[in-house]
Design an enzyme around this catalytic site. Structure first.
Site, PDB file in Angstrom:
ATOM      1  N   ARG A  58     -95.316 -99.095  95.894  1.00  0.00           N
ATOM      2  CA  ARG A  58     -95.963-100.188  95.158  1.00  0.00           C
ATOM      3  C   ARG A  58     -95.148-100.661  93.953  1.00  0.00           C
ATOM      4  NH1 ARG A  58    -101.200 -97.610  93.961  1.00  0.00           N
ATOM      5  NH2 ARG A  58    -100.631 -95.866  95.293  1.00  0.00           N
ATOM      6  N   GLU A  95    -101.265 -87.439  91.421  1.00  0.00           N
ATOM      7  CA  GLU A  95    -102.714 -87.231  91.331  1.00  0.00           C
ATOM      8  C   GLU A  95    -103.278 -86.631  92.612  1.00  0.00           C
ATOM      9  OE1 GLU A  95    -105.190 -90.709  90.640  1.00  0.00           O
ATOM     10  OE2 GLU A  95    -106.921 -89.466  90.174  1.00  0.00           O
TER      11      GLU A  95
HETATM   12  O1  PRP Z   1     -98.735 -90.687  87.865  1.00  0.00           O
HETATM   13  P1  PRP Z   1     -98.846 -90.047  89.199  1.00  0.00           P
HETATM   14  O2  PRP Z   1     -99.985 -89.065  89.299  1.00  0.00           O
HETATM   15  O3  PRP Z   1     -97.548 -89.449  89.642  1.00  0.00           O
HETATM   16  O4  PRP Z   1     -99.223 -91.186  90.261  1.00  0.00           O
HETATM   17  C1  PRP Z   1     -98.666 -92.475  90.254  1.00  0.00           C
HETATM   18  C2  PRP Z   1     -98.003 -92.804  91.554  1.00  0.00           C
HETATM   19  O5  PRP Z   1     -98.952 -92.755  92.635  1.00  0.00           O
HETATM   20  C3  PRP Z   1     -98.831 -93.937  93.411  1.00  0.00           C
HETATM   21  O6  PRP Z   1     -97.845 -93.848  94.397  1.00  0.00           O
HETATM   22  P2  PRP Z   1     -98.009 -93.150  95.816  1.00  0.00           P
HETATM   23  O7  PRP Z   1     -97.216 -91.878  95.804  1.00  0.00           O
HETATM   24  O8  PRP Z   1     -99.458 -93.076  96.188  1.00  0.00           O
HETATM   25  O9  PRP Z   1     -97.217 -94.106  96.779  1.00  0.00           O
HETATM   26  P3  PRP Z   1     -97.368 -95.642  97.238  1.00  0.00           P
HETATM   27  O10 PRP Z   1     -96.867 -96.470  96.090  1.00  0.00           O
HETATM   28  O11 PRP Z   1     -96.455 -95.709  98.409  1.00  0.00           O
HETATM   29  O12 PRP Z   1     -98.803 -95.932  97.592  1.00  0.00           O
HETATM   30  C4  PRP Z   1     -98.431 -94.987  92.396  1.00  0.00           C
HETATM   31  O13 PRP Z   1     -97.859 -96.124  93.014  1.00  0.00           O
HETATM   32  C5  PRP Z   1     -97.463 -94.230  91.537  1.00  0.00           C
HETATM   33  O14 PRP Z   1     -96.142 -94.222  92.075  1.00  0.00           O
HETATM   34  N1  ADE Z   2    -106.173 -93.481  91.134  1.00  0.00           N
HETATM   35  C1  ADE Z   2    -105.080 -94.115  91.597  1.00  0.00           C
HETATM   36  N2  ADE Z   2    -105.157 -95.387  92.035  1.00  0.00           N
HETATM   37  C2  ADE Z   2    -104.044 -96.023  92.501  1.00  0.00           C
HETATM   38  N3  ADE Z   2    -102.833 -95.462  92.529  1.00  0.00           N
HETATM   39  C3  ADE Z   2    -102.722 -94.201  92.090  1.00  0.00           C
HETATM   40  N4  ADE Z   2    -101.661 -93.379  91.998  1.00  0.00           N
HETATM   41  C4  ADE Z   2    -102.083 -92.206  91.505  1.00  0.00           C
HETATM   42  N5  ADE Z   2    -103.394 -92.223  91.251  1.00  0.00           N
HETATM   43  C5  ADE Z   2    -103.814 -93.475  91.617  1.00  0.00           C
END
Ligand code: PRP
Ligand code: ADE
Length: 170
Positions: A58, A95
């Site tokens: 994202r 998370e």
């Molecule tokens: O602060 P944190 O607890 O580390 O979480 C934040 C990360 O989680 C999500 O990515 P995700 O790994 O879900 O991948 P995506 O962008 O492919 O959905 C978001 O886009 C951040 O990169």
């Molecule tokens: N609660 C949340 N919503 C969207 N993206 C996330 N990445 C980590 N935690 C998330």
């Protein structure tokens, strides 16, 4: 314009107990998309930036737009096994799981000023791993900017010492 009204809460996604912040309503509205881009650019508008690093996946939505507007290059940090050339990697917890991130070894030159962008700052595990990768290559992280900061997960504490900006805080 109230950008928060374009963010949708999805309960129990991708795991029970997580309230997922869905940014797709904001992305699909032309005015909201443009406004979000303006504000994110404004956070770094006064700085010299050589590279904008976007985080798989994202983070890839806004990072190239920011790079283009700031006159910087775009560098992808990807989940493991996706980048074709020589990489270095960092493992981390987020998370709702754990992952490995990689960057091409030639993506950042020593001394380059780097802006890190991702859509969400939650626990900070992801952004912290990205900053480590950049610093291993000799880059200097000048700012980490996010569309959304989930302040109750204290991600900013893991990014102690870095300048953090977020468009929306929860
Ligand atoms: O602060 P944190 O607890 O580390 O979480 C934040 C990360 O989680 C999500 O990515 P995700 O790994 O879900 O991948 P995506 O962008 O492919 O959905 C978001 O886009 C951040 O990169
Ligand atoms: N609660 C949340 N919503 C969207 N993206 C996330 N990445 C980590 N935690 C998330």
């Amino acid at each position: 314009m109230d950008l928060a009204s374009y963010i949708r809460d999805i309960e129990d996604f991708p795991k029970a107990g997580v309230i997922f912040k869905d940014i797709t309503p904001l992305l699909s509205d032309p005015k909201a998309l443009n406004k979000a881009c303006d504000v994110l650019c404004g956070f770094a508008g006064h700085m010299h930036v050589d590279k904008v690093v976007g985080v798989d996946s994202r983070g890839f939505i806004f990072a190239p737009l920011l790079a283009s507007r700031l006159g910087a290059g775009f560098v992808p940090v990807r989940k493991s096994g996706k980048l074709p050339h020589t990489t270095i990697s960092e493992s981390y917890e987020l998370e709702y799981g754990s992952e490995i991130l990689e960057i091409h070894t030639d993506a950042i030159k020593k001394g380059e000023k780097v802006l890190v962008h991702d859509d969400v700052l939650a626990t900070g595990g992801t952004a912290n791993a990205v900053c480590k990768l950049i610093e291993k290559l000799g880059g200097e992280v000048v700012q980490c900017n996010f569309l959304i900061e989930l302040t109750f997960l204290n991600g900013a504490e893991k990014l102690n010492g870095y300048q953090i900006e977020a468009l929306l805080q929860y």
